[in-house]
Design an enzyme around this catalytic site. Structure first.
Site, mmCIF file in Angstrom:
data_model
loop_
_atom_site.group_PDB
_atom_site.id
_atom_site.type_symbol
_atom_site.label_atom_id
_atom_site.label_comp_id
_atom_site.label_asym_id
_atom_site.label_seq_id
_atom_site.Cartn_x
_atom_site.Cartn_y
_atom_site.Cartn_z
ATOM 1 N N HIS A 1 -16.235 0.271 6.621
ATOM 2 C CA HIS A 1 -15.900 -0.961 5.906
ATOM 3 C C HIS A 1 -17.122 -1.864 5.801
ATOM 4 O O HIS A 1 -17.904 -1.974 6.752
ATOM 5 C CB HIS A 1 -14.786 -1.726 6.626
ATOM 6 C CG HIS A 1 -13.464 -1.038 6.573
ATOM 7 N ND1 HIS A 1 -12.531 -1.293 5.577
ATOM 8 C CD2 HIS A 1 -12.924 -0.071 7.356
ATOM 9 C CE1 HIS A 1 -11.474 -0.518 5.770
ATOM 10 N NE2 HIS A 1 -11.689 0.229 6.839
ATOM 11 N N GLY B 1 -8.701 -2.078 6.656
ATOM 12 C CA GLY B 1 -9.488 -3.178 6.095
ATOM 13 C C GLY B 1 -9.150 -4.497 6.757
ATOM 14 O O GLY B 1 -10.026 -5.333 7.022
ATOM 15 N N GLN C 1 -2.350 6.729 -1.353
ATOM 16 C CA GLN C 1 -2.699 7.831 -0.465
ATOM 17 C C GLN C 1 -1.509 8.764 -0.301
ATOM 18 O O GLN C 1 -0.357 8.342 -0.438
ATOM 19 C CB GLN C 1 -3.119 7.326 0.935
ATOM 20 C CG GLN C 1 -4.512 6.752 1.042
ATOM 21 C CD GLN C 1 -4.558 5.271 0.731
ATOM 22 O OE1 GLN C 1 -3.546 4.571 0.819
ATOM 23 N NE2 GLN C 1 -5.726 4.773 0.351
ATOM 24 N N CYS D 1 -6.064 5.777 7.877
ATOM 25 C CA CYS D 1 -5.310 4.858 7.021
ATOM 26 C C CYS D 1 -4.332 4.114 7.920
ATOM 27 O O CYS D 1 -3.369 4.702 8.414
ATOM 28 C CB CYS D 1 -4.567 5.602 5.910
ATOM 29 S SG CYS D 1 -3.533 4.523 4.884
ATOM 30 N N GLY D 2 -4.596 2.822 8.150
ATOM 31 C CA GLY D 2 -3.792 2.057 9.087
ATOM 32 C C GLY D 2 -2.377 1.794 8.618
ATOM 33 O O GLY D 2 -1.405 1.963 9.367
ATOM 34 N N ASN E 1 -6.782 10.580 -0.330
ATOM 35 C CA ASN E 1 -6.839 9.458 -1.264
ATOM 36 C C ASN E 1 -6.405 9.894 -2.659
ATOM 37 O O ASN E 1 -6.310 11.097 -2.962
ATOM 38 C CB ASN E 1 -8.245 8.874 -1.311
ATOM 39 C CG ASN E 1 -8.491 7.841 -0.231
ATOM 40 O OD1 ASN E 1 -7.548 7.300 0.352
ATOM 41 N ND2 ASN E 1 -9.747 7.558 0.049
ATOM 42 N N ASN F 1 0.889 -1.171 0.000
ATOM 43 C CA ASN F 1 0.000 0.000 0.000
ATOM 44 C C ASN F 1 0.923 1.215 0.000
ATOM 45 O O ASN F 1 1.643 1.456 0.972
ATOM 46 C CB ASN F 1 -0.853 -0.060 1.258
ATOM 47 C CG ASN F 1 -1.967 0.970 1.354
ATOM 48 O OD1 ASN F 1 -2.605 1.077 2.391
ATOM 49 N ND2 ASN F 1 -2.220 1.731 0.305
ATOM 50 N N CYS G 1 -4.599 -3.067 2.855
ATOM 51 C CA CYS G 1 -5.368 -2.008 3.528
ATOM 52 C C CYS G 1 -5.355 -2.323 5.015
ATOM 53 O O CYS G 1 -5.928 -3.329 5.455
ATOM 54 C CB CYS G 1 -6.798 -1.959 2.997
ATOM 55 S SG CYS G 1 -7.863 -0.768 3.860
ATOM 56 N N GLU H 1 -10.627 0.011 -2.013
ATOM 57 C CA GLU H 1 -10.658 1.144 -1.102
ATOM 58 C C GLU H 1 -11.435 2.331 -1.667
ATOM 59 O O GLU H 1 -11.343 2.650 -2.857
ATOM 60 C CB GLU H 1 -9.233 1.595 -0.761
ATOM 61 C CG GLU H 1 -8.459 0.601 0.095
ATOM 62 C CD GLU H 1 -7.270 1.251 0.762
ATOM 63 O OE1 GLU H 1 -7.409 2.358 1.310
ATOM 64 O OE2 GLU H 1 -6.174 0.656 0.729
#
Length: 290
Positions: free
Chosen positions: A168, A229, A46, A75-76, A66, A13, A226, A217
């Site tokens: 989600h 996610g 991102q 955003c993890g 985004n 990511n 994600c 996403e």
């Protein structure tokens, strides 16, 4: 203006990370889109912006844009890149920091082995707060979870709705490689039941401690991983009685480890954050705004 940036990724990511403490940043959605463009810009899922804190008791403010130019709550995977970036740049000497986001405060921590763990906070499970409009729908109970029927084109699917600071919709599929991510992902993302749109997760359960996951996403399309996610999928799987913590989440870009002890305990996510390269780019006014 010339913009200094760092290109990073967390399990594939990918991000453009910008220090907005030592350089002035005030970009339009079109300029964020231009930076994220993979042909005419730097390219990213991102863009992460590091700012000085705006409230007491935190170390930094963390803003996320985004690829479509829209600002989002969380955003993890980016949180792991964030703590790696501020440590590498000497912006903090702490191993663990508190970071302000649009959805609240998160706590990423740089581990001794180089891995990064993020306290993502407790999941939000009330559909109205995700937000998800459940009016007129009859849910199906499975374990401690409620599955909601969602009409996706000509198909009805059952989804768990969870917020990890961002919304989600998670469904279980028999084979994640064959899942209709490209066709159903955009339909779920923009479904009228989700007033703020939604991230669409497709989870294959391998055993009680391992899943495979693909996520379409919101505002970015399918990404290689994600983080939120992965957290949402594990929460849904545990509530449905399919999983037990900790859970290894296999994404197309790498592996994340998720630990959740249920109820209102925080979700802990551990995974990598890697610097790819650093550079400068000239940021002008996009033709559409000139």
């Amino acid at each position: 203006m010339k913009l200094k940036f760092t290109k990073m990724h967390g399990a594939g990511n990918d991000f453009v990370v910008i220090d907005a403490i030592n350089q002035a940043i005030d970009f339009s959605p079109a300029q964020w889109r231009a930076l994220a463009d993979r042909r005419f810009g730097i390219g990213a899922d991102q863009i992460l912006v590091v700012e000085a804190p705006q409230q007491a008791g935190v170390d930094f403010r963390y803003r996320i844009y985004n690829a479509d130019g829209g600002e989002v709550e969380q955003c993890g995977n980016g949180a792991r890149a964030f703590v790696r970036f501020v440590t590498d740049k000497g912006l903090t000497a702490k191993r663990a920091i508190r970071v302000q986001t649009l959805s609240g405060v998160i706590e990423p921590r740089l581990e001794a082995d180089g891995g990064i763990t993020v306290n993502m906070g407790a999941p939000v499970l009330d559909p109205a707060l995700v937000p998800f409009n459940a009016s007129g729908l009859a849910s199906v109970s499975e374990g401690n979870d409620k599955l909601w029927p969602l009409q996706v084109g000509a198909t009805e699917v059952l989804v768990s709705v969870v917020s990890m600071g961002n919304p989600h919709a998670v469904q279980v599929v028999p084979d994640v490689d064959a899942a209709p991510v490209e066709s159903h992902g955009p339909l779920i993302e923009n479904h009228a039941r989700f007033p703020k749109r939604v991230n669409a997760g497709f989870m294959q359960v391998r055993d009680a401690h391992r899943v495979r996951l693909r996520v379409f996403e919101r505002g970015a399309g399918e990404t290689l991983a994600c983080g939120t996610g992965a957290c949402a999928a594990v929460v849904a799987g545990i509530r449905r009685g399919l999983l037990r913590s900790p859970v290894q989440v296999e994404t197309r870009g790498g592996i994340l480890c998720i630990d959740w002890q249920g109820d209102q305990s925080p979700v802990m996510m551990t995974g990598p954050a890697v610097v790819v390269f650093e550079g400068e780019i000239e940021v002008g006014v996009p033709a559409a705004e000139a």
